[in-house]
Design a protein around this motif. Structure first.
Motif, PDB file in Angstrom:
ATOM      1  N   ILE A 222       0.809  -1.228   0.000  1.00  0.00           N
ATOM      2  CA  ILE A 222       0.000   0.000   0.000  1.00  0.00           C
ATOM      3  C   ILE A 222       0.838   1.273   0.000  1.00  0.00           C
ATOM      4  CG2 ILE A 222      -2.107  -0.907   1.083  1.00  0.00           C
ATOM      5  CD1 ILE A 222      -0.734   1.177   3.387  1.00  0.00           C
TER       6      ILE A 222
ATOM      7  N   LEU B 229     -16.748  -5.059  -5.072  1.00  0.00           N
ATOM      8  CA  LEU B 229     -15.802  -3.978  -5.345  1.00  0.00           C
ATOM      9  C   LEU B 229     -15.025  -4.245  -6.633  1.00  0.00           C
ATOM     10  CD1 LEU B 229     -14.445  -1.340  -4.531  1.00  0.00           C
ATOM     11  CD2 LEU B 229     -12.869  -2.634  -3.116  1.00  0.00           C
TER      12      LEU B 229
ATOM     13  N   LEU C 192     -15.072  -1.949 -10.032  1.00  0.00           N
ATOM     14  CA  LEU C 192     -13.841  -1.388 -10.596  1.00  0.00           C
ATOM     15  C   LEU C 192     -13.660  -1.819 -12.050  1.00  0.00           C
ATOM     16  CD1 LEU C 192     -11.314  -1.935  -7.669  1.00  0.00           C
ATOM     17  CD2 LEU C 192     -12.239   0.237  -8.436  1.00  0.00           C
TER      18      LEU C 192
ATOM     19  N   TYR D  43      -8.543   4.580  -9.257  1.00  0.00           N
ATOM     20  CA  TYR D  43      -8.946   3.265  -8.755  1.00  0.00           C
ATOM     21  C   TYR D  43      -8.434   3.036  -7.333  1.00  0.00           C
ATOM     22  CZ  TYR D  43      -9.965   2.555 -13.629  1.00  0.00           C
ATOM     23  OH  TYR D  43     -10.461   2.692 -14.886  1.00  0.00           O
ATOM     24  N   PHE D  44      -7.181   3.485  -7.101  1.00  0.00           N
ATOM     25  CA  PHE D  44      -6.618   3.334  -5.759  1.00  0.00           C
ATOM     26  C   PHE D  44      -7.422   4.153  -4.751  1.00  0.00           C
ATOM     27  CE2 PHE D  44      -2.528   2.531  -8.139  1.00  0.00           C
ATOM     28  CZ  PHE D  44      -2.525   1.186  -7.867  1.00  0.00           C
TER      29      PHE D  44
ATOM     30  N   SER E 249     -10.926   2.607  -4.133  1.00  0.00           N
ATOM     31  CA  SER E 249     -10.940   1.368  -3.337  1.00  0.00           C
ATOM     32  C   SER E 249     -10.500   1.604  -1.909  1.00  0.00           C
ATOM     33  CB  SER E 249     -10.010   0.307  -3.918  1.00  0.00           C
ATOM     34  OG  SER E 249      -9.920   0.432  -5.266  1.00  0.00           O
ATOM     35  N   ALA E 250      -9.538   2.520  -1.713  1.00  0.00           N
ATOM     36  CA  ALA E 250      -9.111   2.830  -0.356  1.00  0.00           C
ATOM     37  C   ALA E 250     -10.287   3.407   0.422  1.00  0.00           C
ATOM     38  CB  ALA E 250      -7.957   3.826  -0.387  1.00  0.00           C
TER      39      ALA E 250
ATOM     40  N   GLY F 181     -12.758   0.744   1.281  1.00  0.00           N
ATOM     41  CA  GLY F 181     -12.262  -0.022   2.419  1.00  0.00           C
ATOM     42  C   GLY F 181     -12.524   0.700   3.727  1.00  0.00           C
ATOM     43  N   LEU F 182     -12.238   2.001   3.713  1.00  0.00           N
ATOM     44  CA  LEU F 182     -12.401   2.816   4.917  1.00  0.00           C
ATOM     45  C   LEU F 182     -13.865   2.883   5.335  1.00  0.00           C
ATOM     46  CD1 LEU F 182     -10.539   4.449   6.728  1.00  0.00           C
ATOM     47  CD2 LEU F 182     -11.086   6.473   5.376  1.00  0.00           C
TER      48      LEU F 182
ATOM     49  N   ALA G 182     -14.926  -0.338   6.924  1.00  0.00           N
ATOM     50  CA  ALA G 182     -14.391  -0.455   8.291  1.00  0.00           C
ATOM     51  C   ALA G 182     -15.191   0.407   9.262  1.00  0.00           C
ATOM     52  CB  ALA G 182     -12.924  -0.054   8.301  1.00  0.00           C
TER      53      ALA G 182
ATOM     54  N   ILE H 271      -6.713   0.924   8.783  1.00  0.00           N
ATOM     55  CA  ILE H 271      -5.636   0.812   7.798  1.00  0.00           C
ATOM     56  C   ILE H 271      -5.681  -0.546   7.105  1.00  0.00           C
ATOM     57  CG2 ILE H 271      -3.125   0.772   7.531  1.00  0.00           C
ATOM     58  CD1 ILE H 271      -3.053   2.887   9.776  1.00  0.00           C
TER      59      ILE H 271
ATOM     60  N   SER I 250      -8.297  -2.179   6.469  1.00  0.00           N
ATOM     61  CA  SER I 250      -9.390  -2.125   5.516  1.00  0.00           C
ATOM     62  C   SER I 250      -8.989  -1.358   4.257  1.00  0.00           C
ATOM     63  CB  SER I 250     -10.590  -1.476   6.180  1.00  0.00           C
ATOM     64  OG  SER I 250     -11.756  -1.962   5.620  1.00  0.00           O
ATOM     65  N   ILE I 251      -8.149  -0.318   4.447  1.00  0.00           N
ATOM     66  CA  ILE I 251      -7.637   0.403   3.281  1.00  0.00           C
ATOM     67  C   ILE I 251      -6.719  -0.524   2.462  1.00  0.00           C
ATOM     68  CG2 ILE I 251      -6.190   2.334   2.525  1.00  0.00           C
ATOM     69  CD1 ILE I 251      -7.269   3.944   4.870  1.00  0.00           C
ATOM     70  N   PHE I 252      -5.861  -1.281   3.159  1.00  0.00           N
ATOM     71  CA  PHE I 252      -5.018  -2.287   2.492  1.00  0.00           C
ATOM     72  C   PHE I 252      -5.883  -3.189   1.616  1.00  0.00           C
ATOM     73  CE2 PHE I 252      -1.495  -3.004   5.945  1.00  0.00           C
ATOM     74  CZ  PHE I 252      -0.953  -1.790   5.625  1.00  0.00           C
ATOM     75  N   TRP I 253      -6.962  -3.627   2.240  1.00  0.00           N
ATOM     76  CA  TRP I 253      -7.858  -4.555   1.551  1.00  0.00           C
ATOM     77  C   TRP I 253      -8.372  -3.942   0.243  1.00  0.00           C
ATOM     78  CZ3 TRP I 253     -13.080  -3.629   0.609  1.00  0.00           C
ATOM     79  CH2 TRP I 253     -13.797  -4.721   0.107  1.00  0.00           C
ATOM     80  N   GLY I 254      -8.846  -2.691   0.338  1.00  0.00           N
ATOM     81  CA  GLY I 254      -9.373  -2.021  -0.848  1.00  0.00           C
ATOM     82  C   GLY I 254      -8.327  -1.871  -1.933  1.00  0.00           C
ATOM     83  N   VAL I 255      -7.135  -1.432  -1.516  1.00  0.00           N
ATOM     84  CA  VAL I 255      -6.071  -1.233  -2.498  1.00  0.00           C
ATOM     85  C   VAL I 255      -5.682  -2.565  -3.151  1.00  0.00           C
ATOM     86  CG1 VAL I 255      -3.663  -0.545  -2.770  1.00  0.00           C
ATOM     87  CG2 VAL I 255      -5.206   0.886  -1.471  1.00  0.00           C
ATOM     88  N   GLY I 256      -5.699  -3.638  -2.359  1.00  0.00           N
ATOM     89  CA  GLY I 256      -5.405  -4.972  -2.908  1.00  0.00           C
ATOM     90  C   GLY I 256      -6.341  -5.330  -4.050  1.00  0.00           C
ATOM     91  N   ILE I 257      -7.612  -4.951  -3.903  1.00  0.00           N
ATOM     92  CA  ILE I 257      -8.590  -5.230  -4.968  1.00  0.00           C
ATOM     93  C   ILE I 257      -8.302  -4.334  -6.179  1.00  0.00           C
ATOM     94  CG2 ILE I 257     -11.055  -5.345  -5.514  1.00  0.00           C
ATOM     95  CD1 ILE I 257     -10.661  -7.111  -3.222  1.00  0.00           C
ATOM     96  N   ALA I 258      -7.947  -3.071  -5.907  1.00  0.00           N
ATOM     97  CA  ALA I 258      -7.656  -2.149  -7.016  1.00  0.00           C
ATOM     98  C   ALA I 258      -6.471  -2.644  -7.840  1.00  0.00           C
ATOM     99  CB  ALA I 258      -7.375  -0.749  -6.482  1.00  0.00           C
TER     100      ALA I 258
END
Lengths: 178, 184
Positions: free
Chosen positions: A52, A141, A145, A159-160, A163-164, A167-168, A171, B110, B112-120
């Motif tokens: 990340i 997701l 995308l 895209y980053f 998705s970030a 994710g947030l 959570a 954080i 969860s953000i990792f998770w999202g970026v992993g999908i991207a």
């Protein structure tokens, strides 16, 4: 002395790891066992963080190992040493490409490397889907995308960001419900 | 092709390094966006050649392709400027984050953000595949080589290096035989 050792180990990693950051894992694992500059547990966490933080995963891990071992100078030594073999290779290959751009074998190799590269990418993508797309929200997701990328030409950074944020939000929702 | 200053080159790659999340496999769409679409410095077809070459050379893909681009634009010093550009932000980030590693990997937000970026990253790799697919000449040869590569990778569990080496030899052989056949 430690700088030379770092430079030597990461020069070797750079020289022998083909196919991107994940190919450096066995080397980094080995370094950890021989020198104990970082633990295996740290290495695993490092890969999560490397994916990340901006930049190539291979570079990130070299910087981290160098920093842990010998501070900022160590970080620079490890990172630059990892790239030097590639720099030499790239310059040689670029020169050859310029000089022999009409050569049959040069053309044949480039023509062959493209489909191989596609194949490797498909392999990597499928390898990543297994551990990442494990539940319904990940599937949704990913689908969103993919649809966005087919419908429009967006700046890749979007895209980053998207998705970030997704994710947030997930959570936050979770912590509110619980 | 217009001349570009080393500083500009460094700054373009500084930006690419700063937005490059998830490693070298996703660099193609980012680099195409910056160098072909915005700046019109290098044609997309060349970038695809460089990407394919970068995957087959030792070292980190993102650094390799950056150095190819730098070399193309400004020779050796260009290659070094691009390389330094692409690694600057990553080095700074890691140095700043190194001591907070455990905090970072245990915090749920954080994570969860990792998770999202992993999908991207997966989405961007598919984008890379599509770009290569559209910009390559897809003749019978292309499909044959792709199929052989996939079979070796998935079925025979070849490593990427083994695949690149084996299939390159096969590819060059096929093309030499093909060329001889045409000449006769």
């Amino acid at each position: 002395m430690i700088y030379l050792l770092l430079a030597y180990e990461f020069f070797k990693t750079g020289l022998f790891s083909f196919g991107g950051g994940y190919a450096t894992i066995p080397f980094l694992y080995n370094i950890s066992q021989i020198y104990g500059w970082y633990t295996i547990d740290e290495l695993t966490k490092m890969f999560a963080v490397a994916s990340i933080t901006p930049g190539p995963v291979g570079i990130n891990t070299a910087t981290y190992a160098g920093f842990k071992t010998a501070g900022i100078l160590g970080a620079l030594f490890a990172t630059v040493s990892e790239i030097i073999p590639s720099l030499i290779c790239v310059i040689i290959v670029s020169k050859l490409l310029k000089k022999f751009s009409d050569n049959f074998y040069v053309k044949a190799i480039i023509k062959t490397l493209k489909p191989i590269s596609c194949g490797l990418l498909i392999f990597v993508a499928i390898g990543l889907i297994k551990p990442s797309v494990t539940d319904i929200k990940a599937m949704i997701l990913l689908t969103v995308l993919l649809i966005m990328s087919y419908k429009s030409k967006l700046d890749p950074i979007f895209y980053f960001g998207f998705s970030a944020l997704a994710g947030l939000v997930i959570a936050c929702l979770k912590s509110f419900i619980i | 092709m217009k001349q570009i200053s080393l500083l500009k080159l460094y700054l373009i790659f500084l930006k690419i390094g700063a937005i490059l999340l998830g490693g070298g496999y996703v660099i193609l769409p980012i680099i195409t966006n910056e160098l072909s679409k915005k700046e019109k410095l290098i044609p997309e077809e060349d970038l695809i050649d460089y990407f394919a070459l970068s995957q087959s050379l030792p070292g980190v893909i993102a650094a390799n392709i950056s150095m190819f681009c730098g070399y193309k634009l400004r020779g050796k010093s260009g290659a070094i400027a691009a390389m330094l550009g692409v690694i600057s932000v990553p080095i700074l980030c890691i140095i700043c984050l190194a001591s907070t590693l455990s905090v970072l990997t245990e915090n749920i937000y954080i994570k969860s953000i990792f998770w999202g970026v992993g999908i991207a990253v997966i989405a961007l790799i598919t984008l890379t595949i599509r770009e290569m697919w559209q910009k390559s000449e897809r003749d019978l040869f292309f499909y044959i080589i792709l199929t052989i590569s996939l079979v070796l990778l998935f079925y025979f569990r070849f490593t990427p290096v083994q695949t690149i080496l084996t299939v390159s030899v096969i590819g060059v052989l096929i093309q030499s035989i093909n060329k001889r056949g045409k000449l006769k």
